[in-house]
Design an enzyme around this catalytic site. Structure first.
Site, mmCIF file in Angstrom:
data_model
loop_
_atom_site.group_PDB
_atom_site.id
_atom_site.type_symbol
_atom_site.label_atom_id
_atom_site.label_comp_id
_atom_site.label_asym_id
_atom_site.label_seq_id
_atom_site.Cartn_x
_atom_site.Cartn_y
_atom_site.Cartn_z
ATOM 1 N N SER A 1 0.776 -1.015 0.204
ATOM 2 C CA SER A 1 -0.202 0.120 0.142
ATOM 3 C C SER A 1 0.527 1.373 0.048
ATOM 4 C CB SER A 1 -0.887 -0.203 0.781
ATOM 5 O OG SER A 1 -1.465 1.073 1.444
ATOM 6 N N HIS B 1 -1.054 -1.191 -4.358
ATOM 7 C CA HIS B 1 -2.140 -1.279 -4.225
ATOM 8 C C HIS B 1 -2.962 0.627 -3.637
ATOM 9 C CE1 HIS B 1 -5.939 -2.327 -1.090
ATOM 10 N NE2 HIS B 1 -5.609 -1.510 -0.741
ATOM 11 N N ASP C 1 -4.629 3.446 -2.365
ATOM 12 C CA ASP C 1 -6.175 3.724 -0.832
ATOM 13 C C ASP C 1 -6.593 4.697 -1.162
ATOM 14 O OD1 ASP C 1 -5.809 1.438 1.312
ATOM 15 O OD2 ASP C 1 -4.011 1.410 1.594
ATOM 16 N N MET D 1 -9.330 8.191 0.049
ATOM 17 C CA MET D 1 -9.601 8.669 1.302
ATOM 18 C C MET D 1 -10.500 9.641 1.118
ATOM 19 S SD MET D 1 -7.381 6.764 4.025
ATOM 20 C CE MET D 1 -6.343 5.013 4.010
ATOM 21 N N HIS E 1 -8.525 0.983 -3.645
ATOM 22 C CA HIS E 1 -9.710 0.619 -3.027
ATOM 23 C C HIS E 1 -10.070 1.831 -2.905
ATOM 24 C CE1 HIS E 1 -9.697 -0.693 1.977
ATOM 25 N NE2 HIS E 1 -10.397 -0.338 1.439
ATOM 26 N N MET F 1 -12.334 3.582 0.075
ATOM 27 C CA MET F 1 -12.716 4.564 0.789
ATOM 28 C C MET F 1 -13.555 5.031 1.264
ATOM 29 S SD MET F 1 -9.903 2.576 2.995
ATOM 30 C CE MET F 1 -8.470 2.638 1.855
ATOM 31 N N MET G 1 -11.242 -6.241 4.983
ATOM 32 C CA MET G 1 -10.256 -5.648 6.234
ATOM 33 C C MET G 1 -10.353 -6.499 7.094
ATOM 34 S SD MET G 1 -10.063 -2.840 3.804
ATOM 35 C CE MET G 1 -8.809 -2.309 5.130
ATOM 36 N N ASP H 1 -6.341 -7.109 4.401
ATOM 37 C CA ASP H 1 -6.236 -5.826 4.445
ATOM 38 C C ASP H 1 -6.207 -4.790 5.334
ATOM 39 O OD1 ASP H 1 -4.536 -2.779 3.610
ATOM 40 O OD2 ASP H 1 -6.136 -2.388 2.586
HETATM 41 C C1 DX5 Z 1 -6.580 1.308 6.129
HETATM 42 C C2 DX5 Z 1 -6.021 0.606 4.030
HETATM 43 C C3 DX5 Z 1 -4.884 0.288 3.872
HETATM 44 C C4 DX5 Z 1 -3.295 -0.106 4.817
HETATM 45 C C5 DX5 Z 1 -2.574 -1.118 5.548
HETATM 46 O O1 DX5 Z 1 -7.758 1.690 5.474
HETATM 47 O O2 DX5 Z 1 -6.815 -0.222 3.224
HETATM 48 O O3 DX5 Z 1 -4.181 -0.503 2.909
HETATM 49 O O4 DX5 Z 1 -2.031 1.059 3.948
HETATM 50 O O5 DX5 Z 1 -1.939 -0.829 6.596
HETATM 51 P P1 DX5 Z 1 -0.465 -1.569 7.235
HETATM 52 O O6 DX5 Z 1 -0.492 -2.767 6.313
HETATM 53 O O7 DX5 Z 1 -0.049 -0.929 7.347
HETATM 54 O O8 DX5 Z 1 -1.777 -1.407 8.473
HETATM 55 ZN ZN ZN Z 2 -6.947 -0.620 1.726
#
Ligand code: DX5
Ligand code: ZN
Length: 230
Positions: free
Chosen positions: A12, A37, A39, A41, A70, A72, A141, A177
């Site tokens: 990620s 990956h 993320d 948000m 991903h 969110m 998750m 994840d």
């Molecule tokens: C959390 C994200 C993850 C996060 C994982 O909201 O979706 O992808 O970056 O990070 P680690 O591996 O540090 O838990």
């Molecule tokens: Zn993620």
């Protein structure tokens, strides 16, 4: 991409150097990452803000493997086209992000992009039972989404086992994840996962000037995971 259940490590880039994404992506791929990956948000569905479509579009030319985006965000549907045009190979959307996950998954596939459904730690496996045929992946998750570096929530292991049984022979990946490390990876792989996202466990101790650290971290997760396959 042909379907298989080999272990895939998806770093990620939430844990990368935000001033240097191109070099970070090239470094993790050179060090053995299978997917990248991303993320996304929105400061609403989750309490953090990251990447809009222009940022994802800027990452795209650096990704030679597979870019897994991903989302969110809530609402989702009106942004699907923009993230597809930005170059996502797969878009994953949360079952909790709105009342119409079925429509959302159809809209992702209509863009010619692979589709994934995501469950938060508090959402039971059964929530995806009726949309599996619209999915190329289920993302389970194992932290509450929003931040990297959180502790693995163990209820995701039993949920993985249930979803693996629900999937049966269908060509659907199971991605994990949150809090994935060489210690937690074998638990979820033994339960049926094949794609492991890892942020802090990949980027810690490495840098674009010392990319070997990323390689060591990726190999440690992969070796631990493959051991669990027997
Ligand atoms: C959390 C994200 C993850 C996060 C994982 O909201 O979706 O992808 O970056 O990070 P680690 O591996 O540090 O838990
Ligand atoms: Zn993620």
């Amino acid at each position: 991409m042909t379907f298989d259940r080999s272990i895939k490590i998806a770093p990620s880039i939430l844990s990368a150097d935000f001033a240097n994404f191109g070099a970070e992506i090239r470094a993790i791929e050179a060090q053995g990452a299978d997917w990248v990956h991303v993320d996304v948000m929105d400061g609403h569905f989750v309490p953090n803000l990251t990447f809009g479509p222009p940022a994802v579009k800027a990452f795209r030319p650096h990704v030679k493997t597979f870019m897994d985006v991903h989302l969110m965000i809530s609402p989702v549907d009106q942004y699907i086209e923009a993230y597809a045009e930005a170059g996502a190979d797969m878009i994953t959307a949360h079952v909790e992000a709105g009342p119409h996950i079925h429509r959302t998954l159809q809209a992702i596939r209509a863009q010619g992009v692979k589709a994934g459904v995501v469950l938060n730690p508090g959402t039971p496996a059964e929530a995806v039972a009726d949309v599996l045929d619209l999915c190329d992946m289920v993302l389970i998750m194992t932290v509450n989404p929003g931040f990297g570096g959180q502790k693995f929530i163990h209820s995701g292991v039993e949920k993985t086992r249930k979803i693996r049984a629900m999937i049966g022979d269908r060509p659907i990946h199971i991605q994990i994840d949150g809090g994935v490390t060489p210690e937690t990876a074998p638990l979820v792989v033994a339960a049926g996962a094949d794609v492991l996202v890892a942020g802090s466990a990949v980027f810690k101790g490495g840098s674009v000037d010392n990319p070997g650290g990323y390689g060591e971290n990726i190999r440690a997760i992969r070796e631990a995971a493959e051991t669990a396959r027997g």
